[in-house]
Scaffold this motif. Structure first.
Motif, short mmCIF file in Angstrom:
data_model
loop_
_atom_site.label_atom_id
_atom_site.label_comp_id
_atom_site.label_asym_id
_atom_site.label_seq_id
_atom_site.Cartn_x
_atom_site.Cartn_y
_atom_site.Cartn_z
N TYR A 47 0.82 -1.20 0.00
CA TYR A 47 0.00 0.00 0.00
C TYR A 47 0.86 1.26 0.00
N VAL A 48 1.99 1.24 0.68
CA VAL A 48 2.89 2.40 0.65
C VAL A 48 3.34 2.66 -0.79
N ASP A 49 3.68 1.61 -1.51
CA ASP A 49 4.07 1.74 -2.91
C ASP A 49 2.93 2.32 -3.73
N ARG A 50 1.71 1.85 -3.50
CA ARG A 50 0.55 2.38 -4.22
C ARG A 50 0.29 3.83 -3.87
N ILE A 51 0.55 4.21 -2.63
CA ILE A 51 0.36 5.60 -2.22
C ILE A 51 1.28 6.51 -3.01
N TYR A 52 2.57 6.15 -3.10
CA TYR A 52 3.51 6.98 -3.85
C TYR A 52 3.10 7.10 -5.32
N SER A 53 2.68 6.02 -5.92
CA SER A 53 2.29 6.08 -7.32
C SER A 53 1.02 6.91 -7.50
N THR A 54 0.09 6.80 -6.57
CA THR A 54 -1.14 7.61 -6.64
C THR A 54 -0.82 9.08 -6.45
N LEU A 55 0.08 9.39 -5.52
CA LEU A 55 0.45 10.79 -5.31
C LEU A 55 1.09 11.38 -6.56
N GLN A 56 1.84 10.59 -7.30
CA GLN A 56 2.42 11.07 -8.56
C GLN A 56 1.32 11.44 -9.55
N VAL A 57 0.30 10.61 -9.65
CA VAL A 57 -0.81 10.91 -10.55
C VAL A 57 -1.52 12.19 -10.10
N LEU A 58 -1.77 12.31 -8.81
CA LEU A 58 -2.46 13.49 -8.30
C LEU A 58 -1.62 14.75 -8.52
N ARG A 59 -0.31 14.66 -8.32
CA ARG A 59 0.56 15.81 -8.59
C ARG A 59 0.53 16.21 -10.05
#
Length: 126
Positions: free
Chosen positions: A15-27
């Motif tokens: 989930y930590v890995d998914r959080i970082y990837s999601t934050l990249q999309v949101l940024r």
């Protein structure tokens, strides 16, 4: 460490890995003209939600502009996979989670025990 504990640790790492990837999309949405997005099917993004609601909710909130930063979600289960977890844990919104099931409520309340922004209530919404 038991097998169950190892699986929980692995789940958290994933989930930590998914959080970082999601934050990249949101940024990247921040850096583009994302507010003009109208087709919510292309906005789907699944981090904590089950069916892409994280991205859809993000797109709707961006389109609305400046809104009060408070959510209410009922039937949230144990809080692992729900629609407003992204708002609670990543966007730092204030909110209320409501759950009727005793076991799920205990897990939910434990998850947000130290949160100053999120309240959990064991109740039914009728």
């Amino acid at each position: 460490m038991s097998t169950s504990d190892k699986l929980i640790d692995l789940k958290n790492v994933l989930y930590v890995d998914r959080i970082y990837s999601t934050l990249q999309v949101l940024r990247s949405r921040d850096e583009t003209e994302w507010r003009r997005q109208v087709d919510l099917r292309t906005a789907e993004l699944r981090l904590f939600s089950q069916n892409g609601e994280d991205g859809v909710l993000d797109a709707i909130l961006r389109a609305l502009g400046d809104t009060p930063r408070f959510f209410v979600e009922f039937g949230v289960g144990d809080g692992w996979s729900c629609n407003c977890r992204l708002l609670a844990e990543v966007a730092d919104w204030e909110g209320l989670f409501i759950e009727t099931d005793e076991h799920d409520y205990q897990l939910l309340a434990e998850r947000y025990r130290y949160s100053h922004n999120v309240a959990c209530v064991k109740a039914a919404v009728t």
